[in-house]
Scaffold this motif. Structure first.
Motif, short mmCIF file in Angstrom:
data_model
loop_
_atom_site.label_atom_id
_atom_site.label_comp_id
_atom_site.label_asym_id
_atom_site.label_seq_id
_atom_site.Cartn_x
_atom_site.Cartn_y
_atom_site.Cartn_z
N PRO A 5 35.88 -29.46 -52.70
CA PRO A 5 35.91 -28.00 -52.55
C PRO A 5 35.68 -27.58 -51.09
O PRO A 5 34.84 -28.17 -50.41
N PRO A 6 36.39 -26.56 -50.62
CA PRO A 6 36.05 -25.98 -49.32
C PRO A 6 34.70 -25.28 -49.42
O PRO A 6 34.26 -24.91 -50.52
N ARG A 7 34.07 -25.08 -48.27
CA ARG A 7 32.73 -24.53 -48.26
C ARG A 7 32.57 -23.47 -47.18
O ARG A 7 33.46 -23.29 -46.33
N ARG A 8 31.41 -22.82 -47.20
CA ARG A 8 31.12 -21.80 -46.18
C ARG A 8 31.16 -22.41 -44.78
O ARG A 8 31.48 -21.72 -43.80
N VAL A 9 30.86 -23.69 -44.68
CA VAL A 9 30.84 -24.37 -43.39
C VAL A 9 32.16 -25.09 -43.10
O VAL A 9 32.22 -25.97 -42.25
N GLY A 10 33.20 -24.72 -43.81
CA GLY A 10 34.51 -25.35 -43.60
C GLY A 10 34.77 -26.42 -44.63
O GLY A 10 34.62 -26.22 -45.82
N GLY A 11 35.20 -27.59 -44.16
CA GLY A 11 35.52 -28.66 -45.08
C GLY A 11 36.98 -28.67 -45.45
O GLY A 11 37.86 -28.46 -44.60
N GLY A 13 22.67 -20.98 -37.02
CA GLY A 13 22.89 -19.64 -36.50
C GLY A 13 23.87 -19.59 -35.35
O GLY A 13 24.33 -18.51 -34.97
N ASP A 14 24.21 -20.75 -34.78
CA ASP A 14 25.26 -20.82 -33.76
C ASP A 14 26.62 -20.96 -34.43
O ASP A 14 26.73 -21.18 -35.64
N VAL A 15 27.65 -20.86 -33.62
CA VAL A 15 29.03 -21.08 -34.07
C VAL A 15 29.62 -22.26 -33.31
O VAL A 15 29.48 -22.35 -32.09
N LEU A 16 30.25 -23.17 -34.03
CA LEU A 16 30.97 -24.27 -33.40
C LEU A 16 32.41 -23.83 -33.16
O LEU A 16 33.13 -23.50 -34.11
N LYS A 17 32.81 -23.84 -31.91
CA LYS A 17 34.19 -23.50 -31.53
C LYS A 17 34.97 -24.80 -31.40
O LYS A 17 34.60 -25.68 -30.61
N TYR A 44 36.58 -21.53 -35.76
CA TYR A 44 35.17 -21.21 -35.57
C TYR A 44 34.43 -21.49 -36.87
O TYR A 44 34.79 -20.97 -37.92
N LEU A 45 33.38 -22.31 -36.79
CA LEU A 45 32.63 -22.72 -37.97
C LEU A 45 31.16 -22.32 -37.86
O LEU A 45 30.54 -22.54 -36.81
N LYS A 79 26.39 -19.34 -28.96
CA LYS A 79 24.99 -19.34 -29.36
C LYS A 79 24.61 -18.05 -30.08
O LYS A 79 25.07 -16.96 -29.75
N SER A 80 23.72 -18.23 -31.06
CA SER A 80 23.05 -17.11 -31.74
C SER A 80 24.02 -16.03 -32.19
O SER A 80 23.81 -14.84 -31.95
N THR A 81 25.11 -16.46 -32.84
CA THR A 81 26.11 -15.52 -33.34
C THR A 81 26.44 -15.91 -34.78
O THR A 81 27.42 -16.60 -35.03
N PRO A 82 25.62 -15.47 -35.72
CA PRO A 82 25.84 -15.88 -37.11
C PRO A 82 27.24 -15.54 -37.61
O PRO A 82 27.78 -14.46 -37.32
#
Length: 314
Positions: A158-164, A78-82, A178-179, A221-224
Motif C-alpha cells: 500500500p502507498p503511505r503518507r510518507v510515499g512508498g 517535520g522536515d521535507v525530503l526533496k 517532496y516527501l 527544514k521545519s516545513t510539515p
C-alpha cells in the motif's frame, strides 16, 4: 546515466517492507546525487524464459524489493525530503502479468497471464505488443518513500503518507518529489521500476523492469507536509497525446464501481475494434491507458473515465 554520483547503492542492498529499524546503507549529505540499482517487482522470479504457469510459484514475500535505505544527514521529523528525479537507465527487459486475485477486475480475469517485453534500452522506441499495438516507453519508479514513524515492519504494497508504492507514472525524469519525513535521517528507499504504465495500473502490473535510478536529495527544514507532492517539468502526456484518445466512462454513486465499468467498457471496445482477446486488452490498458476522475460534484452520481491513446495503434 547518473552524472557523478556521490554513492552507488547496489541492488543487493534491498529490503521488503518499511521499517524504521532497518540500518541505512549509506549516509548522504543534502545536495548529493545517488545512483540506485533497482530490481524489478518480482525480485527476479520472472525471467525471459518464464511462462504464465510460473506465476503460481512466485513467492509473494519477495514482491516489490526496494533499494536502500539511505540516511540523509540532518533530516528530522517535520522536515521535507526533496527528491530530484534526474535519470533512468533501463535494462531492456520487462514483463506484465495478470496475477489471480490482484487488479481492478480480478473477479473477471481469474487466470494467470504473462506478457514479456524486450525493448531498446537506449532509444526507448515504442515496444510491440504482439501485432496489435506499439507502446511508448517512459521509465519511472513506482516506489519512492521514507520510513514511517510507527515501529515494526509495514507492507510495501500500500502507498503511505510518507510515499512508498505510489505508482504515479509522472514521477519520471525531470520531476521533483517532496516527501514528509517522520524519522531521523528519513531512511529513503526506491524500487518497483517501470518502463511504462497507465494511470491506474488497472491490471495490477505495468511494464515491470529492472532500471537504475539517479536521484538528487535535499532538505526543506521545519516545513510539515501532510502527504507527498510533486512538480513536473512540463506536459505529462506528450508521448501519448499526438493522436487523441478513445474514452469510455462509468457513471454512478460508487467511484470504484464507476472505475470498473469504465475499464470494462474499454476492454469491450478494444476487443471489438482491435481484435484483442479480453485479457490482452486488460493488460494493454494497464501499461498505457489512463483512468481519470472526471466529475465528483454532481451528486448522487460521479463520472470515471478511461482514456486509451490512439497513437499505440497507428
Amino acid at each position: 546515466m547518473c552524472n557523478a554520483p556521490a554513492y552507488t547503492i547496489h541492488a543487493h542492498h534491498h529490503h521488503f517492507g518499511w521499517d524504521r529499524s532497518i540500518a541505512p546503507v549509506e549516509t548522504v549529505a543534502p545536495g548529493e546525487r545517488v545512483a540506485f540499482k533497482c530490481r524489478e517487482s518480482s525480485d527476479g522470479q520472472i525471467t525471459a524464459s518464464s511462462i504464465a504457469a510460473d506465476l503460481a510459484a512466485n513467492d509473494p514475500a519477495r514482491v516489490n524489493p526496494v533499494t536502500g535505505p539511505i540516511f540523509v544527514d540532518g533530516a528530522e521529523p517535520g522536515d521535507v525530503l526533496k527528491v530530484e528525479i534526474e535519470a533512468f537507465t533501463p535494462s531492456g527487459f520487462g514483463w506484465t502479468a495478470n496475477i489471480p486475485g490482484f487488479g481492478l477486475l480480478a473477479d473477471q480475469f481469474p487466470d494467470p497471464e504473462l506478457h514479456l517485453w524486450h525493448y531498446d534500452a537506449v532509444s526507448l522506441d515504442p515496444v510491440a505488443y504482439g501485432s496489435h499495438a506499439r507502446v511508448p516507453l517512459r521509465p519511472f519508479a513506482g516506489t519512492l518513500g521514507v520510513a514511517p514513524a510507527e515501529a515494526g515492519r509495514h507492507s510495501i504494497i500500500p502507498p503511505r503518507r510518507v510515499g512508498g508504492n505510489l505508482d504515479i507514472r509522472d514521477l519520471c525524469s525531470g520531476t521533483t518529489l517532496y516527501l514528509p519525513i517522520e524519522v531521523a535521517g528519513a531512511l529513503f528507499s526506491v524500487g518497483d521500476t517501470h518502463a511504462a504504465q497507465g494511470d491506474g495500473e488497472v491490471c495490477g502490473t505495468a511494464i515491470e523492469s529492472a532500471i537504475d535510478v539517479c536521484l538528487k536529495f535535499d532538505l526543506i527544514k521545519s516545513t510539515p507536509l501532510t502527504f507527498p507532492r510533486f512538480t513536473t517539468p512540463g506536459p505529462v502526456t506528450r508521448h501519448l497525446d499526438v493522436d487523441g484518445y478513445e474514452v469510455t466512462t462509468g457513471v454512478g454513486p460508487d467511484m470504484m464501481e464507476g472505475a470498473r465499468n469504465a475499464v470494462s467498457g474499454m476492454i469491450d471496445l478494444l476487443c471489438a475494434e482491435q481484435g484483442l482477446a479480453a485479457i490482452d486488452a486488460y493488460m494493454l490498458a494497464s501499461v498505457c491507458g489512463d483512468l481519470r476522475v472526471s466529475e465528483v460534484v454532481d451528486a448522487p452520481n460521479w463520472v470515471m473515465s478511461f482514456y486509451m491513446p490512439r497513437t499505440i495503434f497507428n
